[in-house]
Scaffold this active site. Structure first.
Site, PDB file in Angstrom:
ATOM      1  N   GLY A  43      -9.515  81.424  46.865  1.00 24.85           N
ATOM      2  CA  GLY A  43      -8.859  81.909  47.968  1.00 24.85           C
ATOM      3  C   GLY A  43      -8.472  83.381  47.394  1.00 24.85           C
ATOM      4  O   GLY A  43      -7.865  83.455  46.273  1.00 24.85           O
ATOM      5  N   GLN A  53     -15.078  73.288  51.222  1.00 24.13           N
ATOM      6  CA  GLN A  53     -13.697  73.627  50.936  1.00 24.13           C
ATOM      7  C   GLN A  53     -12.860  72.919  52.125  1.00 24.13           C
ATOM      8  O   GLN A  53     -11.611  72.553  51.800  1.00 24.13           O
ATOM      9  CB  GLN A  53     -13.355  75.068  51.267  1.00 24.13           C
ATOM     10  CG  GLN A  53     -13.958  75.749  50.083  1.00 24.13           C
ATOM     11  CD  GLN A  53     -15.531  76.476  50.406  1.00 24.13           C
ATOM     12  OE1 GLN A  53     -16.071  76.023  51.115  1.00 24.13           O
ATOM     13  NE2 GLN A  53     -15.861  77.788  49.606  1.00 24.13           N
ATOM     14  N   ASP A  86     -10.289  87.396  53.686  1.00 24.66           N
ATOM     15  CA  ASP A  86     -10.483  87.681  52.391  1.00 24.66           C
ATOM     16  C   ASP A  86     -10.496  89.352  52.375  1.00 24.66           C
ATOM     17  O   ASP A  86      -9.923  89.929  51.136  1.00 24.66           O
ATOM     18  CB  ASP A  86     -11.751  87.474  51.690  1.00 24.66           C
ATOM     19  CG  ASP A  86     -11.761  85.937  51.223  1.00 24.66           C
ATOM     20  OD1 ASP A  86     -11.711  85.731  49.973  1.00 24.66           O
ATOM     21  OD2 ASP A  86     -11.785  85.083  51.858  1.00 24.66           O
TER      22      ASP A  86
END
Length: 341
Positions: A50, A187, A228
Site C-alpha cells: 500500500g 489482496q 499509487d
C-alpha cells in the site's frame, strides 16, 4: 521514538514492527524490522504494502536507524536504497524526500524522528478527510465495488478507498460491498475481505472477471479504488485490473472514483505514460503462495507478463476524492490536482 499503532505498522519502546501481510488472513505475525535491506525485502515481497504504508514504514525505519547511531551520510544512502524498492509508489518518494530534508538539520536524529512521527500522524488525518468526502457521495443502500486493498493495512489510518466504504457503513447507509479478489496476489480476497470481517461490513468476494456481469445486471452502483501515483493530468496508476474496471464502468455508466491523499499526486509526472510500472516475479502468475504453502498450476517454465500496476486515463474517472475534496473532470483540466501539491 514514541509508541505508534496502526493496523499494519507499529512502534513499541522505539522498536519497529511490521504485520506480515503475506500471512493474512489466517495468521497475524508481527516482524521486528531493524535493517534497511530487511525493509527492502519486506516491501518487495509485499509483507508491507500500500503506497502510504510503504512510505510510513521506510520513514520509521530511517528514524530508528538514526536513533541507533547511523551517521547522516549512512541515513541518506539508506534513503536512496529504500527509494528503489518500489518505483511506482510516489508516497515512498515523497516521504523519503521529507526525511532527507530532516537529515540536513543540525540535530538530524531528533529531526528524523519528529519527521517520521509527523508523517504517520498526517496520514491518519488525511485518511479521515478522504473518508468524509467520499462517504458523502454514497447513497443509502448502494452496492459498491472495490479492487485490491486500500484499508488500514495499506495506510496509517482508516484507508483511502476502503476508508470511504468503512465510513459509509458506520454512517448506517446499509451498503453492500463487492470485493474483487485481485489477481494474481489476491489482496482483495485475503486482505480486504479480512478487514470487512473485522469491521462487520457486508461483502461478497468475487473473481475479478465477474465484475462485468454484475455491472450488466445493474448490481453495482458506485466504484471506489485507490492509487499509487496520480499524474498531473489525472491519469493514475493502481493495482493491475483497475483499468479494466474503469472501462467497464464507463460502458455501463457507473460512477468511478479514485481515492488518494494529495501526497499521491505527482505534479512532475505529466501523464500516465510517464509513470514507471513495476514488473513482478513470474512465480506469482504461475501459481500462488501464502500461509497455506505454494502451488504451481502452470508449466514451470511458462513465459509470464506480470505488471504490478496498470494506468487508468483521466477521461474514464468520474472524480478524484482527495483529502481536500472531490474533484471532477473540469477541475482536473484546470490543473487543480497539481496546485494541491
Amino acid at each position: 521514538m514514541k509508541n505508534i499503532a496502526g493496523l499494519s505498522i507499529k512502534t513499541e519502546q522505539s522498536q519497529l514492527y511490521i504485520l506480515d501481510q503475506t500471512q493474512l488472513p489466517h495468521q497475524q505475525s508481527w516482524l521486528h524490522c531493524t535493517e534497511v535491506n530487511q525493509m527492502v525485502t519486506m516491501i518487495q515481497q509485499l509483507q508491507v504494502r500500500g503506497a502510504p504504508a510503504i512510505g510510513m514504514a521506510a520513514s520509521l525505519l530511517l528514524a530508528y536507524r538514526a536513533e541507533q547511531g547511523d551517521s547522516r551520510e549512512q541515513l541518506l544512502q539508506s534513503a536512496e536504497v529504500l527509494r528503489a524498492a518500489r518505483p511506482t509508489a510516489v508516497n515512498l518518494m515523497n516521504n523519503l524526500d521529507a526525511m532527507a530534508a530532516a537529515l540536513v538539520q543540525q540535530d538530524y536524529v531528533g529531526a528524523a524522528v519528529e519527521c517520521a512521527e509527523q508523517l504517520f500522524a498526517e496520514d491518519v488525518q488525511l485518511c479521515l478527510q478522504m473518508a468524509a468526502h467520499g462517504a458523502a457521495l454514497v447513497q443509502p443502500g448502494e452496492r459498491l465495488l472495490t479492487h485490491c486493498n486500500t484499508g488500514g493495512l495499506a495506510t496509517a489510518g482508516v484507508g483511502t478507498a476502503f476508508g470511504v466504504i468503512r465510513l459509509a457503513h458506520q454512517q448506517g447507509k446499509q451498503i453492500q460491498l463487492w470485493v474483487d479478489e485481485t489477481r494474481p496476489l489476491l489482496q482483495g480476497g485475503r486482505l480486504t475481505a479480512w478487514e470487512c470481517q473485522q469491521l462487520g461490513i457486508p461483502y461478497q468476494l468475487i473473481c475479478d472477471n465477474m465484475a462485468a456481469m454484475l455491472m450488466a445486471r445493474g448490481q453495482v452502483d458506485r466504484i471506489f479504488v485507490g492509487a499509487d501515483r496520480i499524474a498531473a493530468n489525472g491519469d493514475f496508476a493502481n493495482k493491475v485490473g483497475t483499468y479494466s474496471l474503469a472501462v467497464l464502468a464507463h460502458y455501463h455508466r457507473i460512477p468511478f472514483y479514485v481515492v488518494a491523499p494529495h501526497t499521491t499526486v505527482d505534479p512532475g509526472c505529466s501523464d500516465g505514460g510517464q509513470i514507471p510500472i513495476e514488473q513482478r516475479p513470474a512465480a506469482e502468475v504461475r501459481g500462488v503462495s501464502g500461509s497455506f504453502g505454494s502451488v504451481c498450476w502452470s508449466p514451470e517454465q511458462a513465459s509470464v507478463f506480470n505488471p504490478a500496476f496498470d494506468v487508468t486515463p483521466a477521461k474514464l474517472v468520474t472524480g478524484w476524492v482527495l483529502d481536500s475534496g472531490v474533484f471532477e473532470g473540469a477541475a482536473v483540466a484546470a490543473g487543480v490536482l497539481t496546485r494541491l501539491r
